[in-house]
Design an enzyme around this catalytic site. Structure first.
Site, short mmCIF file in Angstrom:
data_model
loop_
_atom_site.label_atom_id
_atom_site.label_comp_id
_atom_site.label_asym_id
_atom_site.label_seq_id
_atom_site.Cartn_x
_atom_site.Cartn_y
_atom_site.Cartn_z
N ASP A 149 0.86 -1.17 0.00
CA ASP A 149 0.00 0.00 0.00
C ASP A 149 0.92 1.24 0.00
OD1 ASP A 149 -2.16 1.69 0.04
OD2 ASP A 149 -3.23 0.64 1.63
C1 BGC Z 1 -5.12 3.07 0.27
C2 BGC Z 1 -5.30 2.05 -0.83
C3 BGC Z 1 -5.17 2.69 -2.18
C4 BGC Z 1 -3.83 3.37 -2.27
C5 BGC Z 1 -3.54 3.97 -3.62
C6 BGC Z 1 -3.90 3.94 0.05
O1 BGC Z 1 -3.90 5.03 0.91
O2 BGC Z 1 -5.03 2.41 1.50
O3 BGC Z 1 -6.54 1.41 -0.67
O4 BGC Z 1 -5.33 1.73 -3.19
O5 BGC Z 1 -3.78 4.38 -1.29
O6 BGC Z 1 -4.28 5.09 -3.89
#
Ligand code: BGC
Length: 765
Positions: free
Chosen positions: A288
């Site tokens: 993530d």
């Molecule tokens: C979130 C994810 C997301 C990623 C990319 C993160 O802050 O937890 O769910 O896919 O950002 O945008």
């Protein structure tokens, strides 16, 4: 097909004049050979580049080549980019990768396409409330078609984190509390995005997230510690991730939280033992956002150490941190990671690019003409409208206040009554928010000349301006009104005074749920509750249209109102879909997929709890000393899992099972007759639950084992049957073996998880 693919591939490289052409043979080469040959040509730096996923930064059309990220792409330091929108921009960036890098490897382009693209469907919690797998699959298919028409080839969805905790803001992004339902939805979404051939230009790579257990943070606080037994992980939290893997999901995103004391991003047991060895996952794992870097905050080492730990745990791609790109070479030189580990990761990324058809045609998803024909089309919007109407949950409807007549004067009152930008809900990155249909507009258009609609805001979202700011970030304003509470209220009462019926449009703003939006209080903000009380005092009929991204505490509303329609955040077609349901053009058929508590103190709350040694057996909520209950609250929720009303009524009878015993190789059928006994045609979600009465470990009091959404005309009756085999009765025991144990099982079929009618069978060896 493969032959054609490979020949085209060779043609492509001939055209580009890459290193591949020098070795090209006239014979088609396999994917594996193609990728191995490519890896053999790569420098360590180029390999690490493939593992690097930065954000796109600021790229303006026509200037991609001079953007900040372009320099890194040219140097082979980028494997993919995310959150860049438009086929023309993506085409420009892809061109840099395939024309100005040494090996001309195309990029992945990712985005959070979570519940639709420009055509936005209800938030996932709403989508799950349809219990309609084909609608859900179709929503993902449409999202893939629109996203792929705009250059995107990879979505960070489905989000399948089970959560029994509505304090956590991201419950809005998942499918609720149940592992069985969550698994069915996970499969449907993966199928919708990826289709049967990932290389088609209308299908995109899915990414199941957040692996694992992200929905169980202590105290519901975002990013907080998770601690649970392995038996619980396997039985209650892992199934949807596994279902996505079984459905062939191409990528997995690691969660931010720790699992068994080790952050998921560096957790070898999770990423290698569970995901690869036990579940045979063949795709790649991405972290993530900045999660590698965050391992330092978790306290497991410096940047070099944590980056190496993530790679060794089984992570292939590093989102934003740059830890793989900037430290793994040093770790390689010092013998802390091996070339084989790096190659394994590179191979999986290249595999995904190959499967998407990017080596064959890197511009496959950049057809500039598709923008006009495939995105935000009339057909897609019609589908979103239908899906939204099916996601609404009718929580209360005394004296058949709903549906409303298309006549007279209707007052819409409330801060969410005339707002477009909050309608799509959280994580609607690609939406054109201002194009969404507010309730006022939807009602006016659906009613035409047949009734008059008037509107007053009535109150701000909250009295606390600073809170409202936190709750309307990223431009999703509710246009805070500078008038005083009294002035807003007076205007509302004056408008209400002219109406025959009042529709109160209240609840959360869209950013009160979603990432980093944990709450400790789950009521409708107090200023809106005061407004509601004043509206009720007029003595006119009031319908509450509730906007929310999570289960709320609605005890007072349930007590004081005759009708409550929960619409979540319905997507771009919000206003139309709500009007369709309020006026009975659509009959609500949504059912809750997450329990609505009576109080925050009951959380975590879920229907499939254990019995305990001292269960409270009386159903009246009477307190009994020394049993498992509260002195200040009942045990039961306000609205149970699976609950939702219809404008019509359904009767269940004749529950039966085909045989009183079942062997390990038999199948049995449990069936029930369902009749539509009311005055409307309608749809009902018929739910099957089981209870394993005696086990080697304690078993939940009920578990969902099947459901069917059926349509019944007024007066119609259908027999609904569920076939079960021993596989449906299995669970993970204390050795984490997936087993069914002989003994008595009870089956319940009903309209929600509170069903009491049951039949029993005995499972015999
Ligand atoms: C979130 C994810 C997301 C990623 C990319 C993160 O802050 O937890 O769910 O896919 O950002 O945008």
């Amino acid at each position: 097909m493969n032959f054609i693919k490979t020949s085209l591939l060779l043609l492509f490289f001939t055209f580009l004049g890459t290193a591949q052409t020098t070795n090209k043979t006239q014979n088609p080469i396999s994917k594996a050979q193609f990728i191995e040959e490519l890896i053999a040509k790569m420098t360590v730096e180029e390999k690490l580049g493939q593992l690097n996923l930065p954000t796109s930064g600021d790229i303006t059309t026509g200037q991609a080549n001079s953007s900040d990220v372009a320099k890194n792409i040219k140097e082979g330091k980028v494997g993919g980019l995310f959150n860049i929108k438009s086929a023309s921009k993506i085409r420009e960036v892809q061109k840099i990768a395939v024309e100005q890098t040494r090996l001309k490897i195309p990029l992945l382009f990712g985005m959070d396409v979570i519940h639709g693209y420009e055509t936005t469907f209800p938030i996932p919690l709403g989508l799950s409330s349809t219990w309609n797998l084909s609608l859900i699959e179709r929503s993902a298919q449409i999202a893939a078609k629109e996203a792929s028409a705009d250059g995107i080839n990879w979505t960070f969805s489905p989000m399948v984190d089970i959560s029994p905790d509505p304090r956590w803001g991201r419950v809005s992004e998942g499918s609720g509390e149940d592992p069985y339902l969550g698994s069915q939805i996970a499969k449907a979404m993966v199928k919708g995005y990826q289709g049967t051939d990932l290389s088609l230009n209308s299908t995109i790579l899915a990414c199941v997230k957040h692996f694992a257990l992200y929905g169980a943070p202590e105290a519901g606080r975002e990013y907080n510690t998770v601690d649970m037994s392995r038996i619980r992980m396997y039985n209650d939290y892992f199934p949807p991730y596994k279902a996505a893997v079984d459905a062939g999901v191409g990528s997995v995103m690691a969660s931010f939280n720790e699992v068994d004391g080790v952050p998921a991003t560096a957790n070898k047991w999770l990423m290698t033992e569970v995901l690869r060895n036990q579940w045979k996952f063949k795709g790649f794992v991405v972290t993530d956002y900045t999660a590698v870097q965050e391992l330092m905050e978790h306290g497991i080492g410096d940047f070099q150490t944590v980056s190496a730990a993530a790679l060794k745990a089984g992570i292939e791609m590093d989102m934003v941190s740059g830890g793989f790109l900037n430290t793994l070479k040093k770790s390689l030189d010092e013998g802390k990671v091996s070339m084989q580990q790096i190659d394994n990761a590179v191979r999986l990324i290249l595999n995904a690019k190959y499967d998407l058809g990017l080596f064959e045609d890197p511009y496959r998803y950049c057809d500039l003409k598709r923008n006009k024909t495939d995105i935000f089309t009339k057909e897609n919007r019609a589908e979103a409208r239908k899906t939204a109407a099916e996601s609404f949950v009718l929580l209360k409807n005394d004296n058949q206040l709903l549906p409303l007549k298309k006549a007279g004067t209707i007052a819409i009152v409330g801060p969410l009554g005339n707002n477009a930008v909050n309608m799509p809900g959280t994580w609607s990155v690609a939406t054109k928010h201002e194009m969404a249909i507010p309730l006022l507009k939807g009602m006016q258009e659906v009613l035409g000349q047949s009734a008059k609609v008037i509107y007053a805001k009535g109150s701000n979202l909250t009295e606390d301006a600073a809170y409202e700011e936190r709750a309307t970030m990223f431009g999703k304003t509710l246009n805070r009104d500078s008038r005083t509470k009294e002035q807003l209220l007076n205007e509302a009462l004056q408008i209400a005074g002219q109406a025959d019926i009042i529709v109160a449009a209240l609840g959360e703003s869209s950013e009160m749920s979603g990432e980093s939006s944990s709450r400790t209080e789950l009521e409708i903000p107090s200023v809106q509750k005061e407004l509601l009380a004043a509206l009720l005092k007029t003595g006119k009929p009031v319908v509450l249209v509730l906007f929310t991204g999570r289960p709320l505490v609605l005890v007072e509303e349930d007590k004081n109102l005759s009708a409550i329609l929960n619409v979540w955040f319905p997507g771009t077609e919000a206003g139309y879909a709500i009007a369709d349901v309020l006026f009975g053009d659509e009959n609500p058929s949504g059912k809750l997929t997450a329990t609505f508590p009576r109080s925050v103190g009951q959380i975590p709350i879920y229907y499939s709890h254990k019995n305990t040694g001292r269960p409270l057996t009386n159903k009246e909520g009477k307190f009994v000393k020394f049993l498992s209950n509260y002195i200040d609250e009942r045990n039961e929720p306000l609205y149970p899992f699976g609950y939702g009303l219809s404008y019509t009524t359904f009767k269940y009878d004749n529950l039966k099972v085909s045989s009183p015993t079942m062997t390990f190789s038999d199948k049995i059928t449990v069936s029930v007759d369902v009749s539509n006994t009311g005055n409307f045609d309608g749809k009902e979600v018929v739910q099957l639950y089981s209870r394993d009465v005696v086990g080697s470990v304690t078993r939940p009091i009920k578990e969902l084992k099947g459901f069917q959404k059926i349509a019944l005309k007024k007066g119609e009756k259908k027999t609904v049957s569920f076939e079960l085999s021993v596989g449906d009765l299995k669970f993970y025991d204390s050795n984490l073996d997936f087993v069914a144990e002989p003994g008595v099982f009870e089956f319940f079929i009903g309209t929600n998880s509170d069903v009491q009618q049951k039949v029993s069978i005995e499972l015999v060896k």
